[in-house]
Design an enzyme around this catalytic site. Structure first.
Site, mmCIF file in Angstrom:
data_model
loop_
_atom_site.group_PDB
_atom_site.id
_atom_site.type_symbol
_atom_site.label_atom_id
_atom_site.label_comp_id
_atom_site.label_asym_id
_atom_site.label_seq_id
_atom_site.Cartn_x
_atom_site.Cartn_y
_atom_site.Cartn_z
ATOM 1 N N GLN A 1 41.018 33.456 43.636
ATOM 2 C CA GLN A 1 40.303 33.127 44.864
ATOM 3 C C GLN A 1 41.226 32.376 45.824
ATOM 4 O OE1 GLN A 1 37.067 31.217 42.343
ATOM 5 N NE2 GLN A 1 35.837 32.150 43.945
ATOM 6 N N HIS B 1 40.305 36.592 48.223
ATOM 7 C CA HIS B 1 40.130 36.001 49.554
ATOM 8 C C HIS B 1 41.331 36.208 50.465
ATOM 9 C CE1 HIS B 1 36.873 33.177 47.700
ATOM 10 N NE2 HIS B 1 36.427 34.392 47.927
#
Ligand code: ZN
Length: 236
Positions: free
Chosen positions: A99, A117
């Site tokens: 992430q 992300h």
């Protein structure tokens, strides 16, 4: 720790899923963590500034925050990043799903990295689509502008934007088909972490996190300690 060592020693199909805690040992704070500076320096909470709408309406203030809080040029891979790269090289680890947007897994030598992300290292002009690396962002005083006059936007998934479908499906593939799933440095409370973990079908789910998470009971092995410390103790 002995159980973790055994799981790793006996598997050639490990997947690592990591969150912000994987990079805190490199000196990159979780931007969601409580930070008094936000209150004095910024009129909006980080979740607002790092949103698609805010970027479009107020790129100057977005980039002021981004330069100060999201780019950590001095950060180096820590013991967790390094051990994961070694595990991949040894043919034991199939993929890192992260992430984080800092690129530290690649800096440590990992090849198969799925960045849910996005990454601060990839940027594109919104007008002509030209690619820029981090230096183009870093060298800009404020808003980085392409030679065509367009604003350069980081390939970072902002609030209000969807995740990259290809990255998500490759992550799901890796999680579904792995033997050992190690989840580290995430409380699993941030979308889409918890949802992705549910694709795991095995019985070797390892959770490594400094603090207790609501998902600890869900794991087959739970270690409440810093991810770098834990992974560096593993011998190949
Ligand atoms: Zn352009």
């Amino acid at each position: 720790m002995d159980t973790l060592q055994d799981l790793i020693a006996n598997s050639h199909n490990i997947v690592f899923f990591g969150g912000a805690g994987t990079s805190t040992e490199s000196g990159i704070p979780d931007f969601r963590s409580v930070d008094g500076l936000y209150n004095t320096q910024y009129e909006y909470p980080p979740e607002t500034i790092l949103s698609h709408d805010f970027f479009m309406k107020n790129p100057k203030e977005f980039y002021r925050f981004y330069h100060q809080k999201m780019i950590h040029k001095q950060a180096k891979p820590n013991a967790a990043h390094i051990k994961l790269a070694e595990l991949e090289k040894a043919g034991k680890l199939k993929a890192v799903i992260t992430q984080n947007i800092d690129g530290l897994h690649q800096a440590a030598g990992s090849q198969n990295v799925w960045e849910l992300h996005g990454s601060i290292h990839r940027n594109h002009c919104m007008k002509c689509g030209k690619f820029f690396d981090l230096s183009a962002i870093d060298n800009a005083d404020n808003i980085p502008i392409c030679s065509c006059g367009g604003i350069i936007k980081p390939d970072v998934v902002l609030y209000g934007e969807g995740l990259d479908n290809a990255v998500v499906s490759r992550s799901i593939d890796a999680i579904t088909n792995c033997d050992v799933l190690i989840v580290g440095g995430t409380s699993l409370s941030v979308y889409p972490a918890a949802g992705l973990i549910r694709y795991y079908q095995g019985n070797k789910l390892v959770l490594i996190n400094k603090s207790v998470t609501p998902y600890d009971h869900y794991a087959n092995l739970c270690i409440n300690d810093a991810i770098g410390q834990v992974l560096s103790a593993i011998t190949l």
